[in-house]
Design a protein around this motif. Structure first.
Motif, PDB file in Angstrom:
ATOM      1  N   GLY A 109       7.390  13.397   4.157  1.00 21.15           N
ATOM      2  CA  GLY A 109       8.461  13.066   3.213  1.00 21.15           C
ATOM      3  C   GLY A 109       9.097  11.706   3.458  1.00 21.15           C
ATOM      4  O   GLY A 109      10.049  11.324   2.772  1.00 21.15           O
ATOM      5  N   ASP A 110       8.569  10.937   4.416  1.00 18.20           N
ATOM      6  CA  ASP A 110       9.205   9.650   4.725  1.00 18.20           C
ATOM      7  C   ASP A 110       8.530   8.498   3.980  1.00 18.20           C
ATOM      8  O   ASP A 110       7.349   8.572   3.634  1.00 18.20           O
ATOM      9  N   GLU A 111       9.305   7.465   3.762  1.00 18.30           N
ATOM     10  CA  GLU A 111       8.823   6.149   3.316  1.00 18.30           C
ATOM     11  C   GLU A 111       7.836   6.228   2.150  1.00 18.30           C
ATOM     12  O   GLU A 111       6.807   5.540   2.153  1.00 18.30           O
ATOM     13  N   ALA A 112       8.160   7.063   1.166  1.00 16.85           N
ATOM     14  CA  ALA A 112       7.299   7.183  -0.016  1.00 16.85           C
ATOM     15  C   ALA A 112       7.843   6.235  -1.097  1.00 16.85           C
ATOM     16  O   ALA A 112       8.838   6.553  -1.752  1.00 16.85           O
ATOM     17  N   VAL A 113       7.203   5.091  -1.237  1.00 20.45           N
ATOM     18  CA  VAL A 113       7.644   4.103  -2.236  1.00 20.45           C
ATOM     19  C   VAL A 113       7.170   4.597  -3.609  1.00 20.45           C
ATOM     20  O   VAL A 113       5.984   4.859  -3.805  1.00 20.45           O
ATOM     21  N   LYS A 114       8.098   4.712  -4.567  1.00 18.48           N
ATOM     22  CA  LYS A 114       7.797   5.496  -5.774  1.00 18.48           C
ATOM     23  C   LYS A 114       7.281   4.664  -6.955  1.00 18.48           C
ATOM     24  O   LYS A 114       7.227   5.169  -8.084  1.00 18.48           O
ATOM     25  N   ASP A 115       6.870   3.407  -6.730  1.00 22.88           N
ATOM     26  CA  ASP A 115       6.486   2.532  -7.858  1.00 22.88           C
ATOM     27  C   ASP A 115       5.366   3.131  -8.718  1.00 22.88           C
ATOM     28  O   ASP A 115       5.420   3.080  -9.945  1.00 22.88           O
ATOM     29  N   ASN A 116       4.333   3.686  -8.089  1.00 31.43           N
ATOM     30  CA  ASN A 116       3.242   4.276  -8.882  1.00 31.43           C
ATOM     31  C   ASN A 116       3.729   5.488  -9.671  1.00 31.43           C
ATOM     32  O   ASN A 116       3.324   5.687 -10.819  1.00 31.43           O
ATOM     33  N   TRP A 117       4.559   6.284  -9.068  1.00 28.42           N
ATOM     34  CA  TRP A 117       5.094   7.472  -9.755  1.00 28.42           C
ATOM     35  C   TRP A 117       5.874   7.060 -11.023  1.00 28.42           C
ATOM     36  O   TRP A 117       5.872   7.772 -12.009  1.00 28.42           O
ATOM     37  N   LYS A 118       6.537   5.880 -10.947  1.00 32.18           N
ATOM     38  CA  LYS A 118       7.314   5.412 -12.107  1.00 32.18           C
ATOM     39  C   LYS A 118       6.400   5.108 -13.278  1.00 32.18           C
ATOM     40  O   LYS A 118       6.801   5.207 -14.439  1.00 32.18           O
ATOM     41  N   ARG A 119       5.154   4.699 -12.973  1.00 32.94           N
ATOM     42  CA  ARG A 119       4.231   4.288 -14.045  1.00 32.94           C
ATOM     43  C   ARG A 119       3.222   5.374 -14.409  1.00 32.94           C
ATOM     44  O   ARG A 119       2.451   5.217 -15.341  1.00 32.94           O
ATOM     45  N   CYS A 120       3.203   6.463 -13.667  1.00 37.01           N
ATOM     46  CA  CYS A 120       2.142   7.464 -13.846  1.00 37.01           C
ATOM     47  C   CYS A 120       2.539   8.474 -14.937  1.00 37.01           C
ATOM     48  O   CYS A 120       3.573   9.144 -14.830  1.00 37.01           O
ATOM     49  N   PRO A 121       1.727   8.601 -15.991  1.00 37.36           N
ATOM     50  CA  PRO A 121       2.076   9.534 -17.070  1.00 37.36           C
ATOM     51  C   PRO A 121       2.173  10.980 -16.571  1.00 37.36           C
ATOM     52  O   PRO A 121       3.050  11.730 -17.037  1.00 37.36           O
ATOM     53  N   CYS A 122       1.324  11.374 -15.625  1.00 40.63           N
ATOM     54  CA  CYS A 122       1.366  12.762 -15.124  1.00 40.63           C
ATOM     55  C   CYS A 122       2.686  13.008 -14.385  1.00 40.63           C
ATOM     56  O   CYS A 122       3.352  14.035 -14.581  1.00 40.63           O
ATOM     57  N   CYS A 123       3.070  12.064 -13.522  1.00 34.12           N
ATOM     58  CA  CYS A 123       4.319  12.217 -12.766  1.00 34.12           C
ATOM     59  C   CYS A 123       5.524  12.221 -13.708  1.00 34.12           C
ATOM     60  O   CYS A 123       6.449  13.030 -13.568  1.00 34.12           O
ATOM     61  N   PHE A 146       0.821  -1.228   0.000  1.00 33.37           N
ATOM     62  CA  PHE A 146       0.000   0.000   0.000  1.00 33.37           C
ATOM     63  C   PHE A 146       0.852   1.274   0.000  1.00 33.37           C
ATOM     64  O   PHE A 146       0.369   2.341  -0.339  1.00 33.37           O
ATOM     65  N   SER A 147       2.135   1.142   0.376  1.00 29.67           N
ATOM     66  CA  SER A 147       2.980   2.337   0.509  1.00 29.67           C
ATOM     67  C   SER A 147       3.342   2.972  -0.837  1.00 29.67           C
ATOM     68  O   SER A 147       3.921   4.056  -0.883  1.00 29.67           O
ATOM     69  N   ARG A 148       3.001   2.282  -1.961  1.00 28.46           N
ATOM     70  CA  ARG A 148       3.248   2.894  -3.276  1.00 28.46           C
ATOM     71  C   ARG A 148       2.125   3.853  -3.657  1.00 28.46           C
ATOM     72  O   ARG A 148       2.235   4.593  -4.628  1.00 28.46           O
ATOM     73  N   LYS A 149       1.039   3.857  -2.891  1.00 25.78           N
ATOM     74  CA  LYS A 149      -0.105   4.723  -3.220  1.00 25.78           C
ATOM     75  C   LYS A 149       0.154   6.124  -2.663  1.00 25.78           C
ATOM     76  O   LYS A 149      -0.183   6.427  -1.515  1.00 25.78           O
ATOM     77  N   LEU A 150       0.783   6.949  -3.494  1.00 26.89           N
ATOM     78  CA  LEU A 150       1.180   8.299  -3.071  1.00 26.89           C
ATOM     79  C   LEU A 150       0.206   9.327  -3.626  1.00 26.89           C
ATOM     80  O   LEU A 150      -0.544   9.056  -4.569  1.00 26.89           O
ATOM     81  N   LEU A 151       0.265  10.532  -3.078  1.00 31.67           N
ATOM     82  CA  LEU A 151      -0.400  11.653  -3.743  1.00 31.67           C
ATOM     83  C   LEU A 151       0.314  11.856  -5.080  1.00 31.67           C
ATOM     84  O   LEU A 151       1.545  11.761  -5.158  1.00 31.67           O
ATOM     85  N   CYS A 152      -0.434  12.123  -6.125  1.00 26.81           N
ATOM     86  CA  CYS A 152       0.177  12.278  -7.454  1.00 26.81           C
ATOM     87  C   CYS A 152       0.908  13.618  -7.538  1.00 26.81           C
ATOM     88  O   CYS A 152       0.336  14.668  -7.244  1.00 26.81           O
ATOM     89  N   ALA A 153       2.185  13.545  -7.945  1.00 35.07           N
ATOM     90  CA  ALA A 153       2.993  14.772  -8.037  1.00 35.07           C
ATOM     91  C   ALA A 153       2.815  15.457  -9.385  1.00 35.07           C
ATOM     92  O   ALA A 153       3.372  16.534  -9.618  1.00 35.07           O
ATOM     93  N   GLY A 154       2.038  14.823 -10.272  1.00 35.93           N
ATOM     94  CA  GLY A 154       1.897  15.385 -11.622  1.00 35.93           C
ATOM     95  C   GLY A 154       0.577  16.114 -11.837  1.00 35.93           C
ATOM     96  O   GLY A 154       0.333  16.637 -12.922  1.00 35.93           O
TER      97      GLY A 154
END
Ligand code: ACM
Ligand code: ZN
Length: 531
Positions: free
Chosen positions: A291-305, A255-263
């Motif tokens: 800013g802690d423990e933000a697993v970036k897997d979703n960001w890697k796949r997100c077109p907006c990010c 679940f830790s890959r579910k971040l707020l979208c930066a894009g």
């Protein structure tokens, strides 16, 4: 000598009793009355008032938190560098009286803290605690002359700040259906609903109560990770159209890959708008943005990010987190505030004026990165988890280890030392579900770290601390606060390993029987002076 130990103390055989119901306040100290009377009453048994009223005088030549106490035939007088220092002086008087059967020895005391930041974090997300608990913590903080309470108000498992602009944060984000527990050998769900949040009105009252006692409140909204309670309420702020629920398990996991979208611009509009509400409630300049423990897997796949990484010329998703935190920090800076982030958010493009809170000695080279950043001109608060995370069992973090913590990390150059703002302990509450467990894990550790904040490391002696600690057990008894009464001696390694294993595998509450107080129930009383 009280805790934290004072810089200088001379004591004589004669003594007096203190009038706890009044204080004679000089110009510039009028605002300290509530805090002074609260400290003088702290731990007193409510018997007859004493004979000598203390005179408090502002000394502009003193540092902000510096004070002196003179007690003799001419009466008792305090000189203080500020209203806060006057409260610290009253706390010291109270401790000296408590040690001496209610009498203040004739004495001269001079004192000033080593660090300007002496804090305690409480996580009210993993388990929610009522306002009464926070008031009790503030009382203890002031008594040990801490000046910061860090309120961790948002996390995957719950959102605790009332927002009028975003009501779903409380209606949806503050509740979860169940909680992971580990009591009988395996991690299971308790299948009980958990929830709660603080209204703005309650938080403003807490801010005022703490301020009167010299304690400033630092609120934290954790982002872009640890944000599932926000995403459960406002799923459009995530990278993908996927289900979000307030989390019922703990740790860093899928679940830790579910971040707020930066894009998405709407993420920043949401964060800015929410922060505007937060700033109305919390006046202290420092705001923690996680800013802690933000697993970036979703960001890697997100077109907006990915588009933002490309457009901004960022190296990777780590720098995308830097971009995210910089935007939020700049928003705060424009409003006269200062952002703090956990050290795992550090990256090459992170703005220099963002303060680091150091907690991971090894992970991602936390200590090295933090030291280099301080050497390069940034400020930091020190909270290494192996020393000052009070949620860990005493088997893992013995009292002596907490006492021995030195906040100036190896690698920080002499001329950069003034950027080490101080020390902050933390009580994360994944496995702390009651006041009983909360205070058991916190006392007497809170007394140990108080000394790290005030005392020159060359003068710290564990045995001496233990000697001075003894009257404090009686104080905890009087206040009906549970505490760990026989953790002064560090257990042999084998027993510690067994204790850690029990905590990690079978029972997070195994140490709780280890209390001096019979029954170990949390106190119901809070010291509230007549003002
Ligand atoms: C932290 O302990 N995740 C800051
Ligand atoms: Zn995204």
């Amino acid at each position: 000598m009280p805790i934290p130990q004072v810089l200088q103390e001379k004591r004589y055989a004669a003594s007096t009793t203190i009038r706890r119901s009044t204080a004679l306040l000089g110009t510039g100290l009028e605002g300290a009355r509530e805090g002074i009377l609260a400290m003088l009453a702290f731990g007193a048994d409510g018997g007859a008032d004493g004979e000598t009223a203390i005179r408090f005088v502002h000394n502009p030549a003193f540092d902000q938190e510096q004070y002196s106490i003179s007690s003799g035939v001419g009466g008792v007088s305090v000189e203080a560098g500020s209203e806060t220092a006057a409260v610290w002086a009253a706390a010291t008087v109270s401790q000296l009286c408590f040690e001496n059967e209610g009498r203040l020895p004739y004495c001269f005391v001079e004192d000033a803290p080593r660090f300007g930041w002496r804090g305690l974090l409480i996580d009210v997300c993993r388990h929610f605690f009522p306002m009464e608990t926070l008031y009790r913590l503030v009382d203890l903080l002031a008594y040990y002359k801490y000046n910061r309470l860090h309120l961790h108000l948002s996390d995957d498992q719950g959102f605790r700040f009332e927002s009028e602009r975003f009501p779903l944060l409380s209606r949806v984000g503050s509740r979860r259906t169940s909680t992971q527990i580990r009591r009988s050998g395996t991690a299971v769900q308790d299948k009980l609903p958990h929830g709660g949040y603080y209204t703005k009105h309650e938080l403003r009252a807490l801010v005022a109560y703490a301020k009167a006692r010299g304690v400033e409140i630092v609120p934290e909204l954790d982002m872009p990770g640890h944000a599932l309670s926000i995403l459960a309420a406002y799923p459009a702020l995530g990278c993908f159209d996927e289900p979000f629920e307030v989390e019922t398990t703990f740790g860093v996991s899928d679940f830790s890959r579910k971040l707020l979208c930066a894009g998405k611009e709407e993420t920043f509009e949401f964060v800015s708008s929410l922060l505007e509400e937060l700033l109305e409630v919390f006046p202290f300049p420092y705001i923690h943005i996680g800013g802690d423990e933000a697993v970036k897997d979703n960001w890697k796949r997100c077109p907006c990010c990915q588009r933002v990484i490309h457009e901004q010329g960022l190296k990777d998703e780590r720098e995308l987190e830097g971009y995210f935190l910089n935007r939020v920090s700049r928003f705060l800076r424009e409003r006269g505030r200062k952002a703090i982030v956990w050290n795992d958010g550090l990256c090459a493009n992170l703005d220099k004026d963002i303060i680091t809170q150091f907690w991971t000695p090894f992970y991602m080279e936390g200590a090295g990165r933090t030291a280099r950043r301080v050497n390069a001109g940034s400020a930091a608060v020190m909270s290494p988890f192996l020393r000052v995370y009070y949620d860990y069992p005493y088997a893992m973090t013995p009292l002596k280890k907490t006492y021995g913590f030195e906040p100036v990390l190896r690698g920080i150059r002499t001329r950069a030392r003034q950027r080490v703002l101080g020390v902050e302990s933390a009580i994360w509450t994944e496995w702390i579900d009651s006041e009983e467990k909360l205070f058991f894990n916190t006392l007497p550790r809170l007394a140990a770290t108080a000394e790290t904040g005030w005392t020159n490391p060359k003068q710290k002696r564990y045995r001496d601390f233990l000697r001075r600690l003894q009257p404090h057990y009686a104080l905890y008894d009087r206040l009906k606060l549970p505490y760990a009464g026989n953790v002064e001696r560090t257990l042999p390694l084998g027993k510690r390993i067994r204790g850690i294993r029990t905590f990690l595998r079978t029972d997070t509450h195994a140490e709780l029987g280890n209390t001096r107080q019979e029954g170990g129930t949390a106190g119901k009383e809070r010291i509230k002076p007549e003002v």
